[in-house]
Design a protein around this motif. Structure first.
Motif, short mmCIF file in Angstrom:
data_model
loop_
_atom_site.label_atom_id
_atom_site.label_comp_id
_atom_site.label_asym_id
_atom_site.label_seq_id
_atom_site.Cartn_x
_atom_site.Cartn_y
_atom_site.Cartn_z
N PRO A 158 -78.16 -25.55 21.87
CA PRO A 158 -77.50 -24.35 22.39
C PRO A 158 -78.36 -23.57 23.39
CG PRO A 158 -78.11 -24.03 20.09
CD PRO A 158 -78.36 -25.47 20.42
N PHE A 159 -79.67 -23.59 23.20
CA PHE A 159 -80.54 -22.87 24.13
C PHE A 159 -80.60 -23.59 25.47
CE2 PHE A 159 -81.62 -20.80 20.25
CZ PHE A 159 -81.92 -19.51 20.63
N PHE A 160 -80.70 -24.91 25.46
CA PHE A 160 -80.75 -25.67 26.71
C PHE A 160 -79.45 -25.50 27.49
CE2 PHE A 160 -80.51 -29.51 29.33
CZ PHE A 160 -81.74 -29.45 29.97
N ARG A 161 -78.33 -25.59 26.79
CA ARG A 161 -77.03 -25.42 27.47
C ARG A 161 -76.91 -24.03 28.09
NH1 ARG A 161 -72.32 -28.78 24.90
NH2 ARG A 161 -71.23 -27.24 26.13
N SER A 162 -77.37 -23.02 27.38
CA SER A 162 -77.36 -21.67 27.91
C SER A 162 -78.29 -21.57 29.11
CB SER A 162 -77.77 -20.67 26.84
OG SER A 162 -77.83 -19.36 27.37
N GLY A 163 -79.44 -22.21 29.04
CA GLY A 163 -80.39 -22.18 30.15
C GLY A 163 -79.83 -22.80 31.41
N LEU A 164 -79.04 -23.85 31.26
CA LEU A 164 -78.44 -24.49 32.43
C LEU A 164 -77.52 -23.54 33.20
CD1 LEU A 164 -77.58 -28.06 31.06
CD2 LEU A 164 -79.46 -27.41 32.61
N LEU A 220 -85.43 -22.91 40.21
CA LEU A 220 -85.90 -21.53 40.17
C LEU A 220 -85.06 -20.57 41.02
CD1 LEU A 220 -89.79 -21.96 40.07
CD2 LEU A 220 -88.21 -21.55 38.17
N SER A 221 -83.79 -20.89 41.17
CA SER A 221 -82.86 -20.00 41.85
C SER A 221 -81.88 -19.47 40.80
CB SER A 221 -82.12 -20.77 42.95
OG SER A 221 -81.16 -19.94 43.56
N LEU A 222 -82.08 -18.23 40.40
CA LEU A 222 -81.27 -17.61 39.36
C LEU A 222 -79.82 -17.51 39.81
CD1 LEU A 222 -82.09 -16.49 36.60
CD2 LEU A 222 -82.27 -14.24 37.64
N SER A 223 -78.90 -17.87 38.93
CA SER A 223 -77.48 -17.83 39.29
C SER A 223 -76.99 -16.39 39.41
CB SER A 223 -76.65 -18.57 38.24
OG SER A 223 -76.57 -17.80 37.05
N PRO A 224 -75.97 -16.17 40.26
CA PRO A 224 -75.40 -14.83 40.37
C PRO A 224 -74.86 -14.32 39.02
CG PRO A 224 -74.62 -16.20 42.17
CD PRO A 224 -75.37 -17.10 41.22
N GLY A 225 -74.32 -15.22 38.22
CA GLY A 225 -73.80 -14.83 36.90
C GLY A 225 -74.89 -14.29 36.00
N GLY A 250 -84.21 -17.71 31.35
CA GLY A 250 -83.80 -19.00 31.91
C GLY A 250 -84.88 -20.06 31.80
N ILE A 251 -86.12 -19.67 32.07
CA ILE A 251 -87.23 -20.61 31.96
C ILE A 251 -87.41 -21.01 30.49
CG2 ILE A 251 -89.74 -20.85 32.15
CD1 ILE A 251 -89.52 -19.06 34.70
N GLY A 252 -87.39 -20.01 29.60
CA GLY A 252 -87.55 -20.29 28.17
C GLY A 252 -86.45 -21.17 27.62
N GLU A 253 -85.22 -20.94 28.09
CA GLU A 253 -84.09 -21.72 27.57
C GLU A 253 -84.06 -23.15 28.09
OE1 GLU A 253 -80.76 -18.35 26.48
OE2 GLU A 253 -80.76 -19.17 28.52
N ALA A 298 -87.36 -24.80 29.10
CA ALA A 298 -88.64 -25.39 28.69
C ALA A 298 -88.78 -25.53 27.18
CB ALA A 298 -89.79 -24.55 29.24
N LEU A 299 -88.45 -24.49 26.42
CA LEU A 299 -88.65 -24.55 24.97
C LEU A 299 -87.80 -25.63 24.29
CD1 LEU A 299 -89.04 -20.73 24.26
CD2 LEU A 299 -90.84 -22.46 24.42
N PRO A 300 -86.51 -25.78 24.65
CA PRO A 300 -85.75 -26.87 24.04
C PRO A 300 -86.29 -28.26 24.37
CG PRO A 300 -84.26 -25.23 24.91
CD PRO A 300 -85.64 -24.87 25.39
N ILE A 301 -86.79 -28.43 25.60
CA ILE A 301 -87.37 -29.74 25.95
C ILE A 301 -88.58 -30.01 25.06
CG2 ILE A 301 -88.63 -30.98 27.75
CD1 ILE A 301 -86.67 -29.66 29.79
N LEU A 302 -89.43 -28.99 24.88
CA LEU A 302 -90.59 -29.16 24.00
C LEU A 302 -90.16 -29.46 22.57
CD1 LEU A 302 -92.88 -26.28 25.32
CD2 LEU A 302 -93.17 -28.75 25.68
N LEU A 303 -89.10 -28.78 22.10
CA LEU A 303 -88.61 -29.04 20.74
C LEU A 303 -88.14 -30.48 20.58
CD1 LEU A 303 -86.57 -25.89 19.65
CD2 LEU A 303 -88.78 -26.67 18.78
N VAL A 304 -87.33 -30.95 21.51
CA VAL A 304 -86.80 -32.32 21.39
C VAL A 304 -87.93 -33.33 21.40
CG1 VAL A 304 -85.42 -34.08 22.56
CG2 VAL A 304 -84.50 -31.78 22.26
#
Length: 165
Positions: free
Chosen positions: A46-52, A59-64, A95-98, A100-106
């Motif tokens: 869920p964190f990775f999906r939210s990060g996407l 490193l271009s933050l979405s308008p949303g 966004g960075i945490g959502e 990077a952290l899931p990748i590290l967890l997996v």
């Protein structure tokens, strides 16, 4: 006496006799690495999906994400609703945490630290969306706490690279 000895040897009381006891003993043989790997993936998804959703390229933050953090999201503290301090920085860090952290967890790399980061993010999310505690935040916090305590398990890079449990 025998029951006390069995409890003393492995820290667990003996399982009952009969079919329930046999089933319990069979389930107890599941390697801890499997549920720990499942916890890592279940917490990461869920964190990775939210990060996407927070990025429109590298490193271009979405308008949303910009809009949500500047206009919609509020920190609910002591009965008040307060805007995020430095909302663009908060959105970028989230966004960075959502991602990077899931990748590290997996991968099971720095599992305890990644779980701690996810736990901290969950606390901030709880302050932002207080009504989500039962369906989302409580299970996320429980999964993160379990990974903090038990680590990534034997099916993790932590174990392969450093011998961590």
């Amino acid at each position: 006496m025998i029951n006390n000895l069995a409890t003393a040897l492995d820290g667990r009381p003996p399982s009952p006799a009969g079919p329930i006891g046999r089933a319990e003993r069979m389930l107890a043989r599941i390697p801890a690495a499997l549920p720990l790997a499942a916890l890592r993936v279940a917490l990461a998804v869920p964190f990775f999906r939210s990060g996407l959703t927070k990025w429109d390229g590298f490193l271009s933050l979405s308008p949303g994400a910009r809009y949500l953090f500047t206009e919609e999201f509020r920190l609910h503290i002591l009965g008040g609703a307060y805007p995020y301090p430095a909302p663009i920085l908060a959105a970028t860090l989230a966004g960075i945490g959502e991602i990077a952290l899931p990748i590290l967890l997996v991968l099971g790399l720095g599992t305890r630290f990644a779980a701690l980061g996810i736990l901290a993010m969950t606390a901030v999310i709880q302050l932002t969306v207080p009504e989500g505690w039962a369906n989302f935040h409580l299970p996320w916090a429980a999964m993160a706490l379990a990974l903090l305590v038990y680590g990534g398990g034997t099916l993790s890079l932590d174990r392969v690279l450093g011998g961590a449990k």
